[in-house]
Motif scaffolding. Structure first.
Motif, PDB file in Angstrom:
ATOM      1  N   ASN A 245       0.803 -35.859 -24.213  1.00  0.00           N
ATOM      2  CA  ASN A 245      -0.227 -36.900 -24.292  1.00  0.00           C
ATOM      3  C   ASN A 245      -0.129 -37.868 -23.122  1.00  0.00           C
ATOM      4  O   ASN A 245      -1.154 -38.312 -22.578  1.00  0.00           O
ATOM      5  N   ALA A 246       1.091 -38.197 -22.717  1.00  0.00           N
ATOM      6  CA  ALA A 246       1.271 -39.093 -21.575  1.00  0.00           C
ATOM      7  C   ALA A 246       0.786 -38.428 -20.291  1.00  0.00           C
ATOM      8  O   ALA A 246       0.161 -39.066 -19.435  1.00  0.00           O
ATOM      9  N   TYR A 249      -3.087 -38.372 -19.311  1.00  0.00           N
ATOM     10  CA  TYR A 249      -3.723 -39.541 -18.689  1.00  0.00           C
ATOM     11  C   TYR A 249      -3.714 -39.459 -17.165  1.00  0.00           C
ATOM     12  O   TYR A 249      -4.390 -40.237 -16.503  1.00  0.00           O
ATOM     13  N   ASP A 250      -2.945 -38.533 -16.624  1.00  0.00           N
ATOM     14  CA  ASP A 250      -2.853 -38.411 -15.171  1.00  0.00           C
ATOM     15  C   ASP A 250      -4.162 -37.871 -14.599  1.00  0.00           C
ATOM     16  O   ASP A 250      -4.764 -36.948 -15.147  1.00  0.00           O
ATOM     17  N   ASP A 251      -4.605 -38.427 -13.472  1.00  0.00           N
ATOM     18  CA  ASP A 251      -5.886 -38.040 -12.879  1.00  0.00           C
ATOM     19  C   ASP A 251      -5.907 -36.574 -12.450  1.00  0.00           C
ATOM     20  O   ASP A 251      -6.918 -35.887 -12.589  1.00  0.00           O
ATOM     21  N   SER A 254      -6.111 -34.385 -15.551  1.00  0.00           N
ATOM     22  CA  SER A 254      -7.436 -34.580 -16.139  1.00  0.00           C
ATOM     23  C   SER A 254      -8.507 -33.831 -15.354  1.00  0.00           C
ATOM     24  O   SER A 254      -9.399 -33.212 -15.934  1.00  0.00           O
TER      25      SER A 254
END
Length: 327
Positions: A245-246, A249-251, A254
């Motif tokens: 999940n952490a 969030y990385d571009d 994503s």
């Protein structure tokens, strides 16, 4: 398609435009239309400049907004206004119409390869990728070259390129039928398949394939209607896990997930903390999967480095991750 093919297509559309009675006999207008069709055939790919900002913006946006429904109208308008600034007497509707056709044709042919495009955006964000034509198709490119040479040596451009596109229409139909034959063959072998991702290659009789069922993903190729299996992976949806999940969030990750429809994920515990790796299974090359997304996190699940893109060896990937960490 590749840049070179889009260039020759722009020239071909400009030649085809000579069939327009508004253009025949008007050399100044014909030259302006040729400029408009060449620029229009390239305009949707101007988003390549996003590479300067990194792979993530490029992957997320390439063949997105610039290939969307609004872009079909915005690009011709911009091209027409630019040409009218140099010669206000030009018939703007003729310029706009052929610019529109060149832009539309670019977007249309792009949906036939495995990369695809978001041609229906903003109404529908789904990628449309028919997997029928390779990014570079030698037959399409050199057929255009032959037609351009014939024009150069005196053949009528309008009818030459009209004949070319009649031939290519038949070629596209044949390639589509070949794609469907491969799909039906695989569906017979895997009736439980939920998705079959077919990618054409430079060779007409060779197709790269990923078959996904509810339990497994099969990486295969079909050559001369014969299926060859390479790797089999369990199909594991992205779990609700704090480290994963952490990383989501990385571009870079994503952007990867916004583009890739078939992948496997892995989680490693390492000295720095953790590494999350996603691998696109569509681009297998010589036993290697070059299109990946990597996120490195520390022990508190904070991303410390990431990368997405095409890499062909571990040394290059490690160097890119180190560069990303420094930035």
């Amino acid at each position: 398609m590749d840049t070179g093919t889009h260039v020759v297509m722009g020239i071909a559309v400009g030649g085809l435009a000579t069939l327009d009675p508004n253009i025949s006999g008007n050399s100044a207008l014909a030259q302006s239309v040729m400029i408009a069709t060449i620029v229009g055939s390239q305009a949707p790919d101007f988003d390549t400049v996003l590479k300067l900002k990194g792979n993530a913006p490029y992957i997320r946006n390439h063949r997105g907004p610039t290939h969307s429904v609004p872009a079909l109208f915005l690009w011709p308008t911009a091209i027409t206004l630019a040409l009218l600034a140099f010669n206000p007497s030009l018939p703007w509707l003729t310029i706009w119409g052929w610019s529109f056709f060149a832009v539309f044709f670019h977007v249309f042919v792009d949906i036939f390869n495995a990369y695809g495009t978001q041609a229906l955006s903003p109404f529908r964000k789904k990628w449309i990728a028919l997997g029928v034509i390779n990014i570079f198709d030698a037959f399409i490119f050199f057929a255009h070259i032959v037609a351009i040479i014939l024009w150069r040596f005196g053949s009528d451009p309008g009818y030459t390129f009209l004949t070319l596109y009649i031939v290519l229409t038949g070629y596209y139909i044949w390639r589509y039928k070949e794609n469907r034959a491969v799909y039906n063959l695989l569906k017979q072998q895997h009736p439980d398949a939920t998705h079959i991702f077919i990618s054409p290659t430079f060779k007409w009789n060779l197709w790269h394939v990923v078959i996904r069922t509810k339990e497994y993903m099969y990486v295969t190729e079909v050559r001369h209607k014969q299926i060859k299996y390479f790797e089999t992976y369990s199909f594991d949806p992205i779990p609700d896990h704090p480290i994963i999940n952490a990383a989501l969030y990385d571009d870079n990750l994503s952007a990867f997930l916004s583009f890739s429809p078939t992948y496997r994920w892995e989680l490693f515990t390492e000295e720095h903390g953790y590494t999350v790796k996603f691998t696109d299974l569509r681009y297998r090359s010589k036993g290697h999967y070059p299109f990946v997304a990597i996120v490195q996190l520390d022990e508190s699940y904070t991303p410390i480095s990431s990368y997405t893109g095409w890499v062909y060896n571990k040394e290059t990937l490690q160097r890119k991750l180190e560069q990303a960490a420094v930035q």
